[in-house]
Design an enzyme around this catalytic site. Structure first.
Site, PDB file in Angstrom:
ATOM      1  N   GLU A   1      89.094 -42.580 -25.306  1.00  0.00           N
ATOM      2  CA  GLU A   1      88.906 -43.796 -26.007  1.00  0.00           C
ATOM      3  C   GLU A   1      87.443 -44.466 -25.844  1.00  0.00           C
ATOM      4  OE1 GLU A   1      91.331 -47.205 -24.717  1.00  0.00           O
ATOM      5  OE2 GLU A   1      91.706 -45.884 -22.974  1.00  0.00           O
TER       6      GLU A   1
ATOM      7  N   ASP B   1      78.481 -91.301  -8.830  1.00  0.00           N
ATOM      8  CA  ASP B   1      78.415 -90.600  -7.434  1.00  0.00           C
ATOM      9  C   ASP B   1      78.413 -91.473  -6.323  1.00  0.00           C
ATOM     10  OD1 ASP B   1      75.778 -87.878  -8.172  1.00  0.00           O
ATOM     11  OD2 ASP B   1      77.920 -88.320  -9.104  1.00  0.00           O
TER      12      ASP B   1
ATOM     13  N   CYS C   1      57.300 -50.969   5.105  1.00  0.00           N
ATOM     14  CA  CYS C   1      56.611 -51.871   5.865  1.00  0.00           C
ATOM     15  C   CYS C   1      57.181 -51.806   7.326  1.00  0.00           C
ATOM     16  CB  CYS C   1      56.962 -53.232   5.565  1.00  0.00           C
ATOM     17  SG  CYS C   1      56.574 -54.741   6.572  1.00  0.00           S
TER      18      CYS C   1
ATOM     19  N   LYS D   1      79.088 -41.706 -20.724  1.00  0.00           N
ATOM     20  CA  LYS D   1      78.112 -42.495 -21.262  1.00  0.00           C
ATOM     21  C   LYS D   1      77.315 -41.795 -22.486  1.00  0.00           C
ATOM     22  CE  LYS D   1      78.585 -46.230 -18.830  1.00  0.00           C
ATOM     23  NZ  LYS D   1      77.426 -46.565 -18.103  1.00  0.00           N
TER      24      LYS D   1
ATOM     25  N   ASP E   1      82.008 -52.595 -24.935  1.00  0.00           N
ATOM     26  CA  ASP E   1      81.200 -53.353 -24.007  1.00  0.00           C
ATOM     27  C   ASP E   1      81.356 -54.793 -24.325  1.00  0.00           C
ATOM     28  OD1 ASP E   1      78.909 -53.926 -22.663  1.00  0.00           O
ATOM     29  OD2 ASP E   1      77.373 -53.310 -24.002  1.00  0.00           O
TER      30      ASP E   1
ATOM     31  N   ASP F   1      80.825 -90.966  -3.057  1.00  0.00           N
ATOM     32  CA  ASP F   1      80.422 -90.737  -1.949  1.00  0.00           C
ATOM     33  C   ASP F   1      80.893 -91.654  -1.082  1.00  0.00           C
ATOM     34  OD1 ASP F   1      77.330 -90.061  -2.825  1.00  0.00           O
ATOM     35  OD2 ASP F   1      78.751 -88.611  -2.721  1.00  0.00           O
TER      36      ASP F   1
ATOM     37  N   LYS G   1      84.617 -46.743 -24.742  1.00  0.00           N
ATOM     38  CA  LYS G   1      84.378 -47.792 -23.718  1.00  0.00           C
ATOM     39  C   LYS G   1      83.713 -48.962 -24.227  1.00  0.00           C
ATOM     40  CE  LYS G   1      82.583 -48.245 -18.943  1.00  0.00           C
ATOM     41  NZ  LYS G   1      81.569 -49.344 -19.388  1.00  0.00           N
TER      42      LYS G   1
ATOM     43  N   LEU H   1      84.471 -47.667 -13.026  1.00  0.00           N
ATOM     44  CA  LEU H   1      84.713 -46.338 -13.331  1.00  0.00           C
ATOM     45  C   LEU H   1      83.531 -45.646 -13.088  1.00  0.00           C
ATOM     46  CD1 LEU H   1      85.938 -46.655 -17.024  1.00  0.00           C
ATOM     47  CD2 LEU H   1      87.131 -45.823 -15.114  1.00  0.00           C
TER      48      LEU H   1
ATOM     49  N   CYS I   1      51.339 -53.995   3.999  1.00  0.00           N
ATOM     50  CA  CYS I   1      52.704 -54.323   3.303  1.00  0.00           C
ATOM     51  C   CYS I   1      52.119 -55.557   2.707  1.00  0.00           C
ATOM     52  CB  CYS I   1      53.955 -55.069   4.248  1.00  0.00           C
ATOM     53  SG  CYS I   1      54.899 -55.975   3.509  1.00  0.00           S
TER      54      CYS I   1
ATOM     55  N   ARG J   1      87.554 -60.519 -14.663  1.00  0.00           N
ATOM     56  CA  ARG J   1      87.661 -59.247 -13.578  1.00  0.00           C
ATOM     57  C   ARG J   1      87.127 -60.113 -12.267  1.00  0.00           C
ATOM     58  NH1 ARG J   1      84.236 -55.368 -11.605  1.00  0.00           N
ATOM     59  NH2 ARG J   1      85.220 -53.577 -11.143  1.00  0.00           N
TER      60      ARG J   1
ATOM     61  N   CYS K   1      58.268 -59.513   8.646  1.00  0.00           N
ATOM     62  CA  CYS K   1      58.000 -59.798   7.238  1.00  0.00           C
ATOM     63  C   CYS K   1      58.988 -60.637   6.698  1.00  0.00           C
ATOM     64  CB  CYS K   1      58.086 -58.067   6.810  1.00  0.00           C
ATOM     65  SG  CYS K   1      57.739 -58.064   5.037  1.00  0.00           S
TER      66      CYS K   1
ATOM     67  N   TYR L   1      94.066 -51.556 -22.467  1.00  0.00           N
ATOM     68  CA  TYR L   1      93.957 -50.200 -22.038  1.00  0.00           C
ATOM     69  C   TYR L   1      94.707 -49.877 -20.649  1.00  0.00           C
ATOM     70  CZ  TYR L   1      89.743 -52.309 -20.205  1.00  0.00           C
ATOM     71  OH  TYR L   1      88.761 -52.971 -19.529  1.00  0.00           O
TER      72      TYR L   1
ATOM     73  N   CYS M   1      53.423 -59.375   4.376  1.00  0.00           N
ATOM     74  CA  CYS M   1      53.307 -59.547   5.699  1.00  0.00           C
ATOM     75  C   CYS M   1      51.865 -59.034   6.241  1.00  0.00           C
ATOM     76  CB  CYS M   1      54.439 -59.406   6.639  1.00  0.00           C
ATOM     77  SG  CYS M   1      54.656 -57.576   7.037  1.00  0.00           S
TER      78      CYS M   1
ATOM     79  N   LYS N   1      91.007 -40.657 -19.342  1.00  0.00           N
ATOM     80  CA  LYS N   1      91.845 -40.705 -18.576  1.00  0.00           C
ATOM     81  C   LYS N   1      93.035 -39.835 -18.223  1.00  0.00           C
ATOM     82  CE  LYS N   1      91.236 -45.595 -19.627  1.00  0.00           C
ATOM     83  NZ  LYS N   1      91.984 -46.756 -20.463  1.00  0.00           N
TER      84      LYS N   1
HETATM   85  S1  IVH Z   1      89.636 -48.218 -17.901  1.00  0.00           S
HETATM   86  C1  IVH Z   1      91.395 -47.688 -13.975  1.00  0.00           C
HETATM   87  N1  IVH Z   1      89.096 -48.184 -20.568  1.00  0.00           N
HETATM   88  O1  IVH Z   1      84.475 -50.469 -18.193  1.00  0.00           O
HETATM   89  C2  IVH Z   1      90.465 -47.847 -15.431  1.00  0.00           C
HETATM   90  N2  IVH Z   1      87.887 -49.535 -18.975  1.00  0.00           N
HETATM   91  O2  IVH Z   1      82.952 -49.421 -16.037  1.00  0.00           O
HETATM   92  C3  IVH Z   1      90.031 -49.206 -15.593  1.00  0.00           C
HETATM   93  N3  IVH Z   1      85.688 -50.761 -20.097  1.00  0.00           N
HETATM   94  O3  IVH Z   1      85.836 -52.598 -15.492  1.00  0.00           O
HETATM   95  C4  IVH Z   1      89.179 -49.382 -16.870  1.00  0.00           C
HETATM   96  N4  IVH Z   1      86.423 -50.167 -22.002  1.00  0.00           N
HETATM   97  O4  IVH Z   1      85.882 -53.496 -17.980  1.00  0.00           O
HETATM   98  C5  IVH Z   1      88.845 -48.652 -19.345  1.00  0.00           C
HETATM   99  N5  IVH Z   1      88.787 -48.270 -22.727  1.00  0.00           N
HETATM  100  C6  IVH Z   1      88.328 -48.632 -21.447  1.00  0.00           C
HETATM  101  C7  IVH Z   1      87.270 -49.500 -21.106  1.00  0.00           C
HETATM  102  C8  IVH Z   1      87.008 -49.818 -19.997  1.00  0.00           C
HETATM  103  C9  IVH Z   1      85.547 -50.897 -21.308  1.00  0.00           C
HETATM  104  C10 IVH Z   1      85.303 -51.530 -19.065  1.00  0.00           C
HETATM  105  C11 IVH Z   1      86.245 -52.121 -18.037  1.00  0.00           C
HETATM  106  C12 IVH Z   1      85.929 -51.483 -16.580  1.00  0.00           C
HETATM  107  C13 IVH Z   1      84.480 -50.985 -16.904  1.00  0.00           C
HETATM  108  C14 IVH Z   1      84.241 -49.662 -15.769  1.00  0.00           C
END
Ligand code: IVH
Length: 714
Positions: free
Chosen positions: A132, A49, A452, A339, A136, A53, A134, A99, A434, A155, A458, A242, A437, A315
């Site tokens: 399809e 370092d 507050c 969901k 995780d 520096d 979603k 989404l 509060c 992303r 505060c 996707y 503060c 979609k």
């Molecule tokens: S479509 C324009 N399809 O969910 C559409 N997203 O909450 C863009 N994700 O940022 C997303 N499975 O990371 C799409 N089958 C799927 C997905 C999906 C997971 C995620 C994706 C997006 C996030 C939005």
């Protein structure tokens, strides 16, 4: 570096000749850049370092003596965000979207209805949906040039992510080359880790004394964001594709150009042909019932699937409809995430305390006996406000049912009254001062929140505002988050937003803090420098004005164009009879209550001095619209009235704005053009009285088709 340049370093700076200084700055820039790379990207510094520096110090002294020799790649200009993280930055164009959510079948009906309304479709017209799971995981974008995998990125905030190309390259499911592809194409999808792989990875990590991950998603994210790709290679990552991003020749929304698939579904066929995994559950649903059937099926299969899913994504299949539907803020109108119900569990309330937010709201928070819900340990839950606690009768010591949905803060659903101890604990009372503060707390009429009244005296409010100021969607200063703000505030290093931009004056003090050093102090200062120029919309959002979120900030930026215009208009709008006020509430999307909050913000001297301080430190960039110079309605103010037949009012507004027009709700002297459909009444009459041009829907369609010149419009 050559010997004679080393020798130069023995010459005191004040004796250095200009041409030698020139050479030495070039050598220092290259050398320091190499050390930065070794330190950040390879995690393997080659000098101590102190030596590093010394190089920086020498560079700074020479730059000070010969300011006209400062190079574009000077270490003082270069360091910052990207380097500090260890990953390069990649901008996403078009952005990577999020989404909207649907939580019930009714919400899904509403999703279909909205699409039909927007596109002016009859209720009988079928709307095909691709559905399809979603996944995780974490989304990534993969760029192929001439069929070769060139770049992959996370992303990030949707506009800018991290360059993780080499790590993605190690994944077997990502083909290195694809055939018969557009010259340039970015495909997007979700990287994930299977549940089985997650468990065995954690077991190996545990045995080796390494990091154990909380859930498969964290494990996938941690594995992808490794500095050493060979670590990623050893982790069992998978992917489902996707979506697409940039394709040679597409427009800003991601359509046209070399896209030759007619719908979402054909794109999946193409993905499969190229060798990418597409989720096997993906289905074209012809009717609402088909959509619900897939949702039910996935809800059942979910438990036995070897990867985590948290819902079903719908979609619109047709691309021409996708394009017309476009986006609201950051999410497409043509897609939504349905969901699965949140996961639930019961636990004990150990304590209730009060959090003070950025705008002074006092939020009661339950501290819970830690419990795992859906793979995540939950220790706190929001209790929202006084009415919520009262209605559910939540008391300290109670056994409660909690639920967690995705990343949302856990909620307390109900109290198990049978399990309540006797004598019963006292009902919870909101404090009337509060807790941070000591200022009076008030609950205004018609409001659920206690607030507050301390304003910026505060400390909690001041700190929360500063945290918001540096947060990701605001100033987003790399390496400077909520924790740093908290500490710097405590020590009096940062008290107001503008102080952040004067931290260079406190460099030595920062470098001397525990856990810091010369290098990290310099990096922070460089990262701050990097953010001195800021877009107007981001700036407005960063101020943390009540009710002014990102979408509103963008509306304001696009309407007022420059900081000075906006500020002057907000001050003038304090007079409710002024034109400035009329103009403000006339913006589609801004109502009187939001206007009150904006005016209230500018009515406080303290806020004006914060703004003045910031104006000295920043370059607030004027709002830039897409180039609409050849649009006949660019810069014009339009009013729609009556019924439109070919498209909904929402679509008409979106199309007008995309062509550079402003859309107002009422007709005035400032209106340039009124588009009147059948049934138009008073607005049409007012336009005629004022001599404002009025056209019908056919003429409006011609403007959209680019036939306006023949009409001698405006
Ligand atoms: S479509 C324009 N399809 O969910 C559409 N997203 O909450 C863009 N994700 O940022 C997303 N499975 O990371 C799409 N089958 C799927 C997905 C999906 C997971 C995620 C994706 C997006 C996030 C939005």
């Amino acid at each position: 570096m050559s010997e004679d340049r080393n020798a130069l370093r023995d010459i005191p700076v004040d004796k250095l000749l200009k041409h030698d200084a020139y050479d030495e700055l070039a050598a220092l820039a290259a050398e320091i850049a190499a050390h930065d790379a070794a330190y950040y990207q390879e995690d393997a510094p080659k000098v101590s370092d102190a030596e590093y520096d010394a190089l920086r110090k020498r560079n700074d002294e020479i730059e000070r003596k010969f300011p006209d020799l400062v190079r574009d790649d000077s270490p003082n200009k270069r360091v910052g965000a990207a380097v500090a993280q260890g990953f390069g930055k990649v901008s996403h164009n078009p952005p990577m979207l999020s989404l909207g959510n649907a939580f019930s079948a009714d919400d899904v009906v509403e999703f279909y209805d909205r699409i039909r309304r927007f596109l002016s479709l009859s209720p009988e017209e079928p709307v095909e949906i691709v559905a399809e799971p979603k996944i995780d995981g974490l989304s990534v974008s993969l760029r192929y040039e001439n069929g070769k995998f060139k770049q992959g990125a996370t992303r990030g905030d949707g506009r800018e992510g991290e360059d993780v190309t080499e790590n993605l390259r190690t994944m077997r499911e990502i083909p290195d080359t694809i055939e018969d592809a557009p010259a340039v194409i970015e495909v997007r999808g979700e990287v994930y880790m299977s549940k089985t792989d997650f468990l065995s990875l954690n077991q190996r990590q545990d045995e080796a004394g390494g990091k154990v991950f909380a859930n498969p998603r964290n494990a996938a994210a941690g594995s992808l964001r490794q500095k050493d790709p060979s670590v990623t290679a050893a982790r069992p990552l998978k992917i489902f594709l996707y979506a697409w991003g940039y394709v040679s020749g597409v427009n800003a929304q991601g359509y046209g150009g070399e896209i030759d698939w007619p719908d979402q579904w054909s794109f999946y066929d193409r993905l499969k042909k190229w060798g990418f995994p597409v989720n096997p559950y993906a289905t074209v649903c012809k009717t609402f019932d088909d959509t619900m059937a897939l949702y039910e099926r996935l809800g059942t299969d979910r438990a036995t699937l070897d990867y985590d899913i948290d819902g079903v994504v719908y979609k619109v299949n047709r691309l021409d409809w996708q394009q017309r539907l476009g986006f609201v803020s950051r999410a497409p109108r043509w897609a939504t995430a349905h969901k699965f119900p949140a996961e639930k569990a019961t636990t004990l309330v150990n304590k209730i305390d009060i959090q003070v937010g950025r705008t002074g709201t006092l939020t009661p928070v339950a501290h819970l006996e830690p419990i795992t819900v859906g793979g995540v340990v939950v220790q706190r839950a929001t209790l929202h406000n006084e009415d919520y606690i009262r209605e559910k009768d939540i008391r300290v010591g109670d056994r409660v049912l909690i639920q967690r949905a995705g990343d949302v803060i856990p909620q307390v659903l109900e109290v198990d009254l049978d399990a309540r101890k006797s004598p019963a604990p006292d009902p919870f009372e909101m404090p009337h001062t509060c807790p941070e503060c000591g200022s009076l707390a008030v609950r205004e009429e018609g409001q659920a929140a206690w607030r507050c009244t301390g304003g910026l005296i505060c400390p909690a409010q001041a700190v929360e505002r500063l945290k918001h100021f540096v947060s990701r969607d605001a100033f987003d200063i790399e390496g400077f988050g909520a924790k740093h703000i908290e500490a710097f505030w405590q020590e009096g290093i940062v008290k107001a937003p503008a102080d952040i931009f004067r931290l260079a004056e406190k460099r030595d003090e920062i470098a001397g803090r525990e856990g810091w050093g010369e290098k990290s102090a310099d990096n922070l200062i460089a990262a701050i420098e990097h953010r001195r120029a800021i877009e107007l919309a981001r700036f407005i959002y960063s101020l943390g004005i009540r009710q002014v979120g990102q979408a509103t900030a963008r509306l304001l930026a696009s309407r007022y164009g420059s900081f000075a215009n906006w500020r002057d208009a907000m001050i003038a709008a304090a007079d409710r009879n002024s034109e400035a006020y009329a103009e403000l509430v006339d913006i589609d999307g801004i109502g009187p209550s939001m206007a009150d909050d904006l005016i209230g913000f500018f009515a406080e001297d303290h806020n004006l001095s914060v703004l003045e301080g910031l104006e000295h430190e920043l370059q607030i960039e004027d709002f830039v619209t897409a180039d609409t110079s050849d649009s006949p309605i660019s810069g014009k103010t339009l009013v729609f009235t009556g019924n439109l037949e070919a498209m909904s009012r929402g679509e008409a507004k979106a199309r007008a704005e995309a062509m550079g027009a402003k859309v107002a709700g009422s007709v005035s002297k400032k209106t340039d053009l009124v588009i009147a459909g059948p049934g138009a009444g008073s607005k049409r009459k007012k336009a005629e009285d004022l001599g404002v041009q009025v056209i019908d829907e056919d003429a409006w369609m011609k403007i959209l088709d680019g036939d306006a010149p023949q009409m001698q419009l405006l």
